[in-house]
Design an enzyme around this catalytic site. Structure first.
Site: not given
Length: 341
Positions: A320, A183, A159
């Site tokens: 995620h 992700d 992220s």
């Protein structure tokens, strides 16, 4: 300047009663840099949850490195310190997380590693301008990595940490010999705006309430947003990522709430990182969570179009936070990509 905090030894025994408590949960901390519990006292629980052996607490501890005058970057070091014991892996967490998000993967890999608390997160310094985007993060890492992990084989970022890694890999390939981007693509900010609270998962906490009346309320909120994880693991993660203020309220251990100061740069638009994807020359792997909505198919296709050499993997039954939802699957991918036998 580097300094270390308490470094437990391999002889320390894991316990479940390291945490002083009050009627509302763990006792009060003095602030985000303080703590009243053994943050490494629960690693045996991590190991048990993913079914790996735990022969005893590993050689793990926390350190601080001054990256600018008066600004210290905090990190967790996995493995011994000294000549011939350099970290092989650098871990960069996502927004609203901290270095402990990598505990499962670090334990499973069993290799010397550094897990960084990015600026504005965990025990690291706060910026007056509250600019915690990839560009300022890389400025800190350009100081930290030569001192802490100058010859790391791979950097793994998820992220916000993955966005930071995109910029690091493009700008400083000498500090990033291989990149595992988890992700995220430069389109992530636009994608997130279209997601429901449930689709965002615990990322939604960053835009939620900053304080809670009790630890239980805080933990229950995070558990409700974590459908792919054991409740005990989420609760432990919340403890690593929260502290109790002197007024008794609980708050998160990151500086992402409220508007930025007047005149501060808006770092949330990651679109300009596409130029960095074009510039990456190091071996790269993009990993998606199979159930995550943060990377659309079109975004993954664009990433691969711009960097056709990139390896591309999708982890089933992961949202995620692939490192928490399916840590053994991510561990296997990292091991195969960076440390093939």
């Amino acid at each position: 300047m580097t300094r270390s905090e308490h470094r437990p030894t391999q002889d320390d025994e894991p316990t479940t009663d390291d945490e002083p408590t009050t009627d509302d949960g763990p006792a009060a901390d003095d602030g985000p840099a303080a703590d009243d519990y053994d943050e490494f006292g629960f690693l045996h629980e991590n190991a048990a949850e993913i079914g790996i052996p735990f022969p005893g607490r590993p050689d793990v501890g926390r350190g601080l490195l001054e990256v600018e005058p008066g600004r210290e970057l905090s990190y967790i070091r996995w493995g011994a310190v000294g000549p011939g014991a350099e970290p092989e892996i650098v871990f960069l967490h996502g927004g609203g997380q901290n270095a402990h998000t990598w505990d499962y993967v670090a334990l499973a890999l069993g290799r010397p590693a550094i897990a960084v608390d990015l600026p504005g997160h965990g025990h690291s310094y706060r910026r007056p301008d509250r600019d915690y985007g990839p560009w300022r993060n890389v400025e800190a890492l350009e100081v930290a990595l030569p001192a802490l992990a100058p010859n790391a084989a791979v950097v793994v970022g998820m992220s916000l940490g993955g966005a930071t890694l995109i910029h690091l890999a493009a700008k400083r390939p000498d500090l990033c010999r291989r990149a595992v981007i988890v992700d995220v693509t430069p389109h992530v900010s636009d994608t997130r705006q279209r997601l429901t609270r449930a689709e965002q998962g615990t990322v939604a906490l960053v835009g939620g309430q900053p304080t809670y009346a009790s630890f239980e309320e805080m933990a229950d909120t995070a558990i409700a947003l974590s459908p792919y994880r054991a409740a005990a693991g989420v609760r432990r993660g919340v403890r690593h990522n929260a502290y109790r203020r002197p007024d008794g309220m609980w708050t998160w251990r990151y500086d992402l709430f409220g508007p930025a100061p007047a005149g501060a740069e808006d770092w949330h638009d990651m679109g300009r990182l596409w130029a960095d994807v074009d510039a990456i020359t190091v071996p790269t792997m993009l990993v998606r969570g199979g159930e995550s909505k943060f990377v659309a198919d079109a975004d993954a296709d664009e990433f691969r179009r711009r960097l056709p050499s990139a390896r591309y993997e999708v982890v089933p039954a992961a949202g995620h936070a692939v490192q928490s939802d399916q840590p053994l699957a991510l561990t296997a991918l990292i091991r195969d990509f960076a440390f093939p036998s």
